[in-house]
Design a protein around this motif. Structure first.
Motif, PDB file in Angstrom:
ATOM      1  N   ASN A 159      55.588  24.239  61.196  1.00  0.00           N
ATOM      2  CA  ASN A 159      56.995  23.909  61.441  1.00  0.00           C
ATOM      3  C   ASN A 159      57.073  22.428  61.746  1.00  0.00           C
ATOM      4  OD1 ASN A 159      58.247  26.383  61.179  1.00  0.00           O
ATOM      5  ND2 ASN A 159      57.644  26.983  63.250  1.00  0.00           N
ATOM      6  N   CYS A 160      57.833  21.721  60.916  1.00  0.00           N
ATOM      7  CA  CYS A 160      57.942  20.290  61.122  1.00  0.00           C
ATOM      8  C   CYS A 160      59.390  19.931  61.439  1.00  0.00           C
ATOM      9  CB  CYS A 160      57.475  19.574  59.857  1.00  0.00           C
ATOM     10  SG  CYS A 160      57.713  17.831  59.998  1.00  0.00           S
ATOM     11  N   VAL A 161      59.583  19.159  62.477  1.00  0.00           N
ATOM     12  CA  VAL A 161      60.933  18.692  62.818  1.00  0.00           C
ATOM     13  C   VAL A 161      60.953  17.177  62.650  1.00  0.00           C
ATOM     14  CG1 VAL A 161      62.629  18.435  64.683  1.00  0.00           C
ATOM     15  CG2 VAL A 161      61.404  20.609  64.394  1.00  0.00           C
ATOM     16  N   VAL A 162      61.905  16.709  61.829  1.00  0.00           N
ATOM     17  CA  VAL A 162      62.092  15.273  61.634  1.00  0.00           C
ATOM     18  C   VAL A 162      63.391  14.903  62.350  1.00  0.00           C
ATOM     19  CG1 VAL A 162      62.483  13.438  59.922  1.00  0.00           C
ATOM     20  CG2 VAL A 162      60.954  15.351  59.369  1.00  0.00           C
ATOM     21  N   SER A 174      61.180  14.095  55.054  1.00  0.00           N
ATOM     22  CA  SER A 174      61.453  15.545  55.071  1.00  0.00           C
ATOM     23  C   SER A 174      61.200  16.131  53.674  1.00  0.00           C
ATOM     24  CB  SER A 174      62.875  15.833  55.557  1.00  0.00           C
ATOM     25  OG  SER A 174      63.806  15.448  54.582  1.00  0.00           O
ATOM     26  N   ILE A 175      61.487  15.334  52.636  1.00  0.00           N
ATOM     27  CA  ILE A 175      61.230  15.800  51.252  1.00  0.00           C
ATOM     28  C   ILE A 175      59.716  15.886  51.014  1.00  0.00           C
ATOM     29  CG2 ILE A 175      61.416  15.144  48.804  1.00  0.00           C
ATOM     30  CD1 ILE A 175      64.170  13.893  49.529  1.00  0.00           C
ATOM     31  N   LEU A 176      59.000  14.847  51.400  1.00  0.00           N
ATOM     32  CA  LEU A 176      57.550  14.826  51.139  1.00  0.00           C
ATOM     33  C   LEU A 176      56.835  15.949  51.893  1.00  0.00           C
ATOM     34  CD1 LEU A 176      56.657  11.005  51.131  1.00  0.00           C
ATOM     35  CD2 LEU A 176      57.260  12.484  49.213  1.00  0.00           C
ATOM     36  N   LEU A 177      57.249  16.188  53.139  1.00  0.00           N
ATOM     37  CA  LEU A 177      56.552  17.212  53.931  1.00  0.00           C
ATOM     38  C   LEU A 177      56.863  18.626  53.454  1.00  0.00           C
ATOM     39  CD1 LEU A 177      56.907  15.653  57.486  1.00  0.00           C
ATOM     40  CD2 LEU A 177      54.751  16.263  56.384  1.00  0.00           C
ATOM     41  N   SER A 178      57.997  18.790  52.758  1.00  0.00           N
ATOM     42  CA  SER A 178      58.320  20.142  52.301  1.00  0.00           C
ATOM     43  C   SER A 178      57.893  20.386  50.856  1.00  0.00           C
ATOM     44  CB  SER A 178      59.820  20.428  52.478  1.00  0.00           C
ATOM     45  OG  SER A 178      60.571  19.439  51.828  1.00  0.00           O
ATOM     46  N   ARG A 179      57.250  19.380  50.225  1.00  0.00           N
ATOM     47  CA  ARG A 179      56.792  19.566  48.842  1.00  0.00           C
ATOM     48  C   ARG A 179      55.808  20.722  48.717  1.00  0.00           C
ATOM     49  NH1 ARG A 179      55.158  13.755  46.203  1.00  0.00           N
ATOM     50  NH2 ARG A 179      57.174  13.340  45.266  1.00  0.00           N
ATOM     51  N   ASN A 180      55.776  21.280  47.494  1.00  0.00           N
ATOM     52  CA  ASN A 180      54.825  22.354  47.221  1.00  0.00           C
ATOM     53  C   ASN A 180      53.462  21.743  46.907  1.00  0.00           C
ATOM     54  OD1 ASN A 180      53.422  24.554  46.462  1.00  0.00           O
ATOM     55  ND2 ASN A 180      54.802  25.200  44.816  1.00  0.00           N
ATOM     56  N   SER A 181      52.733  21.421  47.955  1.00  0.00           N
ATOM     57  CA  SER A 181      51.430  20.779  47.784  1.00  0.00           C
ATOM     58  C   SER A 181      50.589  21.108  49.012  1.00  0.00           C
ATOM     59  CB  SER A 181      51.623  19.256  47.673  1.00  0.00           C
ATOM     60  OG  SER A 181      50.543  18.575  48.253  1.00  0.00           O
ATOM     61  N   LYS A 183      48.860  19.273  50.638  1.00  0.00           N
ATOM     62  CA  LYS A 183      48.957  18.209  51.642  1.00  0.00           C
ATOM     63  C   LYS A 183      50.327  18.204  52.327  1.00  0.00           C
ATOM     64  CE  LYS A 183      45.978  15.398  48.791  1.00  0.00           C
ATOM     65  NZ  LYS A 183      46.045  14.347  47.772  1.00  0.00           N
ATOM     66  N   ALA A 184      51.184  19.170  51.999  1.00  0.00           N
ATOM     67  CA  ALA A 184      52.515  19.225  52.607  1.00  0.00           C
ATOM     68  C   ALA A 184      52.812  20.682  52.996  1.00  0.00           C
ATOM     69  CB  ALA A 184      53.546  18.682  51.646  1.00  0.00           C
ATOM     70  N   ASN A 185      53.702  21.335  52.199  1.00  0.00           N
ATOM     71  CA  ASN A 185      54.000  22.757  52.438  1.00  0.00           C
ATOM     72  C   ASN A 185      54.438  23.067  53.864  1.00  0.00           C
ATOM     73  OD1 ASN A 185      53.806  23.933  49.930  1.00  0.00           O
ATOM     74  ND2 ASN A 185      51.598  24.255  50.055  1.00  0.00           N
ATOM     75  N   CYS A 186      55.132  22.113  54.515  1.00  0.00           N
ATOM     76  CA  CYS A 186      55.689  22.386  55.847  1.00  0.00           C
ATOM     77  C   CYS A 186      57.037  23.085  55.706  1.00  0.00           C
ATOM     78  CB  CYS A 186      55.961  21.079  56.587  1.00  0.00           C
ATOM     79  SG  CYS A 186      54.500  20.216  57.122  1.00  0.00           S
ATOM     80  N   THR A 187      57.451  23.749  56.759  1.00  0.00           N
ATOM     81  CA  THR A 187      58.827  24.241  56.861  1.00  0.00           C
ATOM     82  C   THR A 187      59.556  23.186  57.682  1.00  0.00           C
ATOM     83  OG1 THR A 187      57.980  26.465  56.872  1.00  0.00           O
ATOM     84  CG2 THR A 187      60.258  26.175  57.647  1.00  0.00           C
ATOM     85  N   VAL A 188      60.476  22.473  57.014  1.00  0.00           N
ATOM     86  CA  VAL A 188      61.025  21.264  57.655  1.00  0.00           C
ATOM     87  C   VAL A 188      62.450  21.466  58.170  1.00  0.00           C
ATOM     88  CG1 VAL A 188      61.609  18.827  57.290  1.00  0.00           C
ATOM     89  CG2 VAL A 188      59.612  19.790  56.151  1.00  0.00           C
ATOM     90  N   THR A 189      62.697  21.010  59.380  1.00  0.00           N
ATOM     91  CA  THR A 189      64.057  20.942  59.928  1.00  0.00           C
ATOM     92  C   THR A 189      64.392  19.464  60.092  1.00  0.00           C
ATOM     93  OG1 THR A 189      63.585  22.928  61.201  1.00  0.00           O
ATOM     94  CG2 THR A 189      65.529  21.672  61.861  1.00  0.00           C
ATOM     95  N   LEU A 190      65.515  19.056  59.507  1.00  0.00           N
ATOM     96  CA  LEU A 190      65.914  17.642  59.571  1.00  0.00           C
ATOM     97  C   LEU A 190      67.062  17.490  60.576  1.00  0.00           C
ATOM     98  CD1 LEU A 190      65.665  14.770  58.483  1.00  0.00           C
ATOM     99  CD2 LEU A 190      67.112  15.405  56.573  1.00  0.00           C
ATOM    100  N   CYS A 191      66.826  16.757  61.642  1.00  0.00           N
ATOM    101  CA  CYS A 191      67.833  16.618  62.712  1.00  0.00           C
ATOM    102  C   CYS A 191      68.484  15.237  62.686  1.00  0.00           C
ATOM    103  CB  CYS A 191      67.164  16.775  64.076  1.00  0.00           C
ATOM    104  SG  CYS A 191      66.349  18.340  64.290  1.00  0.00           S
TER     105      CYS A 191
END
Ligand code: NDP
Length: 292
Positions: A159-162, A174-181, A183-191
């Motif tokens: 779980n990643c919060v930006v 937030s785009i890079l961390l949620s990429r299908n990769s 090295k990413a594949n986070c579940t991102v919440t953008l605040c």
């Protein structure tokens, strides 16, 4: 708690880039050339441009700075952009933001040559990044990804919060961390400033990225035990030291750090890898030009 040592990571990547430059020179090719346009004389921008020039020198790049007065018209600035876009000796250029208020920043960015836009500001590059197509990655977000990867920090499924949604930091990371990769594949919440229950949202983050622009805004109660904290903020705060100031980030480091598994210091965290990403993009632009 482990510090994410941005300086050492940046030094390693710089030496990798310097090796590539050496190969180019050994093959009788010119090294990459990064140009910068600086309008006005904002002290923070001056400092940033000076670090870029120093970094270019360290890796063997050519660098140049086009200084324009605070009163430069939009037309004059557009002419400089056109000149740099057409100059075959320049592989990449950046326009230092913010621009003076009388200049339409979006119009300026749209006039850049996307192939030389090594900061990834141009809409074409932003679109390509969002679609995971080959492109330059924006410098600060790419620097953050570099820090995570080179510190072997697992991102998949986290779980990643930006906090912060600017075009140059919050939204692209937030785009890079949620990429299908892998090295990413986070579940991102953008605040952002309208987010409700920000404290609770932040305290749920396995990875917390602070890009708010407010000194020491993130306090210990906003950080989960064992979280990875990436502090993008840079602020000069007056104090009683000999220098008369200290540099702090968006995170209250002393109280948050003991709770973290990893945290970036300020200075010495995100800043150094931002500049290195710019060098990486310029090297890529030169290689594209040469088919190297
Ligand atoms: P911006 O000012 O463009 O964006 C700040 C973001 O933070 C906005 O999205 C804003 O929300 C949000 N925000 C502001 N106040 C709050 C709040 N109370 N609660 C929640 N969200 C809030 O900043 P940048 O992204 O350009 O920069 C952020 C920081 O990073 C700055 O300190 C800057 O100096 C630093 N920086 C560092 C770099 C480096 O290399 N280390 C590179 C670039 C920047 P809203 O959209 O609703 O207004």
């Amino acid at each position: 708690m482990q510090l994410i040592d941005g300086k050492t990571i940046a030094a390693t990547v710089k030496s990798e880039i310097a090796n590539e430059v050496k190969k180019m020179i050994d093959a009788d090719q010119n090294p990459p050339h990064l140009a910068a346009i600086l309008v006005g004389n904002d002290p923070a921008s001056e400092t940033y441009i000076a670090s870029k020039e120093r970094a270019c020198k360290e890796v063997g790049f050519t660098s140049s700075v086009y200084r324009m007065s605070e009163n430069t018209s939009e037309e004059e600035l557009l002419k400089t952009i056109e000149f740099l876009s057409n100059d075959e000796d320049v592989n990449g250029y950046i326009i230092q933001l913010p621009l003076p208020k009388h200049i339409d920043t979006n119009a300026i960015i749209a006039a850049m040559d996307p192939k030389k836009d090594v900061d990834c500001f141009h809409p074409e590059n932003v679109g390509r990044m969002a679609m995971d197509m080959p492109c330059f990655l924006p410098a600060t977000p790419a620097g953050i990804m570099m820090l995570l990867e080179r510190s072997n920090i697992e991102t998949e499924g986290k779980n990643c919060v930006v906090v912060g949604r600017s075009n140059i930091v919050g939204t692209p990371i937030s785009i890079l961390l949620s990429r299908n990769s892998k090295k990413a594949n986070c579940t991102v919440t953008l605040c952002h400033s309208r987010t409700k229950n920000l404290k609770e949202v932040c305290a749920s983050a396995d990875i917390l990225v602070a890009a708010i622009g407010k000194p020491e805004f993130i306090t210990a109660d906003m950080v989960k035990e064992g979280a990875v904290v990436i502090d993008v903020g840079i602020h000069r705060m007056e104090d009683n030291s000999e220098k008369g100031y200290k540099i702090v980030g968006d995170v209250k480091f002393d109280e948050a750090a003991p709770k973290c598994s990893f945290i970036t210091p300020v200075p010495g965290g995100v800043g150094p890898t931002t500049i290195v990403s710019l060098l990486s993009n310029t090297l890529k632009a030169r290689k594209n030009q040469l088919n190297f």
